[in-house]
Design a protein around this motif. Structure first.
Motif, PDB file in Angstrom:
ATOM      1  N   THR A 145       0.817  -1.209   0.000  1.00  0.00           N
ATOM      2  CA  THR A 145       0.000   0.000   0.000  1.00  0.00           C
ATOM      3  C   THR A 145       0.847   1.255   0.000  1.00  0.00           C
ATOM      4  O   THR A 145       0.608   2.173  -0.777  1.00  0.00           O
ATOM      5  CB  THR A 145      -0.898   0.028   1.243  1.00  0.00           C
ATOM      6  N   CYS A 146       1.837   1.314   0.887  1.00  0.00           N
ATOM      7  CA  CYS A 146       2.532   2.587   1.002  1.00  0.00           C
ATOM      8  C   CYS A 146       4.035   2.468   0.891  1.00  0.00           C
ATOM      9  O   CYS A 146       4.731   3.449   1.002  1.00  0.00           O
ATOM     10  CB  CYS A 146       2.198   3.265   2.310  1.00  0.00           C
ATOM     11  N   TYR A 152       5.496   4.346   8.328  1.00  0.00           N
ATOM     12  CA  TYR A 152       4.796   4.464   7.067  1.00  0.00           C
ATOM     13  C   TYR A 152       4.642   5.861   6.505  1.00  0.00           C
ATOM     14  O   TYR A 152       4.691   6.046   5.322  1.00  0.00           O
ATOM     15  CB  TYR A 152       3.400   3.849   7.197  1.00  0.00           C
ATOM     16  N   TYR A 154       1.777   7.379   6.217  1.00  0.00           N
ATOM     17  CA  TYR A 154       0.687   7.065   5.301  1.00  0.00           C
ATOM     18  C   TYR A 154      -0.568   7.882   5.588  1.00  0.00           C
ATOM     19  O   TYR A 154      -1.213   8.378   4.684  1.00  0.00           O
ATOM     20  CB  TYR A 154       0.369   5.572   5.418  1.00  0.00           C
ATOM     21  N   SER A 161      -2.033   9.104   1.913  1.00  0.00           N
ATOM     22  CA  SER A 161      -1.068   9.459   0.882  1.00  0.00           C
ATOM     23  C   SER A 161      -1.284   8.651  -0.392  1.00  0.00           C
ATOM     24  O   SER A 161      -1.038   9.141  -1.474  1.00  0.00           O
ATOM     25  CB  SER A 161       0.347   9.263   1.387  1.00  0.00           C
TER      26      SER A 161
END
Lengths: 371, 176, 163
Positions: A145-146, A152, A154, A161
């Protein structure tokens, strides 16, 4: 004729295999029995609050990650909720659902580390490897995902993000299907193991009155039998749309509030988090995750105190704004800081080997204590 | 559940002059400004009164208001003279589900506030941290010493706005 | 390394230089001190777990510095801790190696500017052999750092002392 005895001071220094980080415990012993424990902290003091006053509001988020490094998504979540209340902005519903999914997956990952290292401290090395094997699956989900495994950056103020990866939902459903039998395996291996029960039941009992007076929260408070969870008692985000239970300690293997209760509350919480992730994955709405992120963040003058339910307890953010681009004061109320105070009360009268068992059951992270 | 105004009125009729005012003009959280030497009596009342029952101290934090006059000396270093340091208390009741914010202010040159350690034992380390970072001395505290910085750090109180780093500490270079 | 990959058909006698033999023995079983400070310690624990196994390189965590060869400084070094790290390093017996893992112990990391309590790089107190960058470094990065350390040991000389 009575023997002449003397008290001894033993140092469990900052470098120790069982102290979960850089913590120094000064034990005052009478033979093998503990009279007093004095914790010394500050070996990881990284000046988080001074950095916050020099950075702008979005630049603080990578620093909040590094405080409680086992539950980074939740630190960012708490900061984002506090800032969104200060700025009075509404985030899209898809953002809220994804934040809840990430937060609950992070709770499972954090509890896996806590339980794995607790078993390793007691002497059982195999559950450590099993827990880390399952944790790698969750870290893989975060990575697609990130892009990062541990820290993260995120959850941003007003959104996220990146949106979810196209494979995320399928991989999560596979993970949920594989994790339930693994939980049962962990229970058979560690939780109901007779040696583990002998070492942790009836040890380090935390009475409820003491816990509330000190301000203890999270699984440590729930292990003493009090049903208090900020996701239900002071709700934030969309937690009130899901159906889940709050496990509490019942004194099944010993007294209410002993180490086994605190440990088993965490095991049951992993099951409840799995339920929340299942419900959220099935009902995610569509939308745009970056639409509500403001270009410049300049909140009005004022202050706010918000709290969220970290895997370790109540994480509070106290933010004071003076109308400029940088915060005037950010104070973080860390749950492990409060738990470390009550630690010396828990250890009085037990033996040196029990200190390790009690320290593992309260699950502290030094990055959070020292900030 | 009580609101801040109701609690303020109740405190005003019991303590009178120690309760200074209720500030709700800034947006968001209202807070009650109290006298710094009477905080322990007020908090004992807040904890034990039957319909207030604030049994949990959520947070205690020191703040540098930076509202004194800023003086630049010859090396370009900015120091602040006068002004105040504040301490904020966030209280909560687990039975009655209400929250409250208290604030006390003290002068910057000789900051002193009464401790609340006898009322909520969890305040012990929070106050030690406020002393370590800002220099606020808590009267009657059982064990007031530094908690996060080294015990022999003699270069001041780090989170004040006019703090300056030393050059060397025990042989190790401090700046980058 | 090649020594044990060959077949010994003409009697079990192997001829090698003493230096090669000692270096091969030292690099194949580097025992590390269990020393984790902050976030990088979690990645170090993940490296020694089963997915990215550390044990296949011969690296086992030992609790005491007197029984170990390598110390992996993983995490931020503060002033309070730096004094103790120097003491731990002095307690380790020769030959000893240091791997500095992560941005904080290389150069102070994200706390370089306003960190009043952070030591800007652990090489201000102890000599470092290998720097592994990252915040936190992936387990594969740490494994590459270990392989670089093994390369360095392979070319050591027992006659000429290193720094």
């Amino acid at each position: 004729m009575a023997l002449k005895t003397e008290e001894m001071v033993l140092n469990m220094g900052p470098q120790h295999p069982s102290t979960h980080g850089v913590l120094r415990l000064e034990l005052q012993l009478d033979g093998e029995i503990i009279i007093d424990v004095v914790p010394h902290i500050g070996y990881l003091h990284r000046c988080f609050e001074k950095h916050c006053e020099a950075m702008t509001y979005p630049q603080v988020i990578p620093y909040t990650d590094r405080m409680d490094y086992l539950a980074s998504m939740y630190n960012e979540f708490g900061y984002a909720v506090a800032m969104e209340r200060l700025l009075k902005i509404e985030v899209p519903e898809r953002v809220e659902y994804i934040r809840v999914i990430m937060g609950e997956l992070q709770r499972i990952a954090s509890h896996l580390v806590a339980l794995g290292t607790y078993g390793a401290d007691i002497g059982a090395f195999t559950p450590f490897l099993f827990c880390f094997r399952d944790r790698e699956r969750i870290l893989h989900l975060f990575e697609i995902t990130c892009g990062a495994r541990l820290l993260y950056n995120y959850i941003w103020i007003g959104g996220l993000s990146h949106d979810l990866h196209p494979d995320f939902i399928r991989l999560t459903k596979e993970f949920i299907k594989d994790f339930r039998p693994n939980l049962k395996e962990l229970n058979d291996l560690l939780s109901f193991n007779q040696i583990f029960i002998e070492r942790t039941a009836n040890v380090g009992v935390l009475p409820l009155e003491t816990a509330i007076n000190y301000g203890v929260s999270g699984p440590n408070l729930r292990g003493s039998g009090f049903k208090w969870d900020l996701r239900k008692d002071d709700p934030y985000s969309v937690y009130n749309k899901f159906d889940y239970d709050i496990p509490i300690g019942t004194g099944e293997k010993g007294k209410v509030g002993d180490c086994w209760d605190r440990y088993f509350v965490r095991v049951k919480e992993m099951e409840e988090s799995l339920k929340i992730v299942e419900q959220a994955i099935d009902t995610i709405p569509d939308g745009d995750v970056t639409s509500a992120i403001p270009k410049r963040i300049k909140p009005p003058e004022g202050q706010i105190y918000t709290r969220v339910e970290n895997p370790r307890g109540e994480l509070g953010y106290f933010i004071i704004s003076d109308g400029s681009l940088n915060p005037a004061r950010v104070k973080v109320r860390a749950p492990s800081f409060v738990t470390m105070q009550v630690f010396s009360e828990l250890c009085k009268g037990w033996m040196v080997a029990d200190v390790v068992a009690i320290l593992g059951s309260v699950d502290i992270v030094l990055g959070e204590i020292d900030r | 559940m009580k609101t801040a105004e109701e609690i303020f009125n109740k405190l005003k009729e019991k303590f009178g002059s120690s309760i200074i005012e209720l500030k709700t003009d800034k947006p968001l959280e209202p807070f009650i400004l109290v006298n710094r030497l009477e905080v322990d009596k007020i908090c004992l009342f807040l904890r034990d009164e039957r319909d207030l029952l604030f049994d949990s101290l959520m947070n205690l934090s020191g703040v540098d208001d930076a509202n004194g006059e800023k003086i630049k000396d010859e090396t370009g270093l900015e120091t602040i003279n006068g002004g105040t340091l504040s301490v904020y208390y966030h209280l909560e009741s687990t039975n009655l589900r209400h929250k409250l914010t208290l604030k006390t202010s003290t002068e910057r040159e000789k900051p002193e506030v009464v401790t609340v350690t006898e009322i909520w034992k969890g305040a012990n380390w929070h106050e030690r941290e406020a002393y370590d970072m800002y220099g606020v001395v808590f009267l009657n505290h059982p064990d007031l010493r530094r908690i996060l910085m080294p015990y022999d750090w003699e270069f001041g109180y780090p989170l004040r706005k006019d703090y300056k780093n030393p050059e060397f500490y025990q042989g190790m270079k401090v700046p980058y | 390394m090649g020594l044990l990959d060959q077949e010994f058909t003409e009697g079990n006698i192997v001829i090698a230089k003493t230096e090669d033999l000692f270096n091969w023995a030292r690099l194949s079983s580097l025992w590390q001190v269990g020393f984790g400070l902050a976030c990088c310690a979690i990645e170090m624990m993940a490296t020694s777990a089963s997915h990215y196994d550390f044990d296949r390189f011969g690296v086992i965590p030992r609790p005491s510095p007197r029984q170990s060869d390598v110390i992996i400084i993983s995490g931020t070094v503060t002033f309070k801790m730096a004094i103790r790290i120097k003491r731990l390093y002095e307690q380790m017996p020769d030959p000893k190696y240091v791997i500095s893992m992560g941005s904080c112990s290389n150069c102070g990391g994200p706390y370089w500017e306003h960190g009043y309590h952070v030591l800007k790089g652990v090489d201000r107190v102890i000599p470092v052999d290998v720097y592994v960058p990252g915040c936190p470094p992936r387990p594969e990065a740490l494994l590459e750092g270990l392989l670089k350390l093994q390369e360095k040991i392979r070319h050591e000389s027992i006659v000429k002392k290193s720094a």
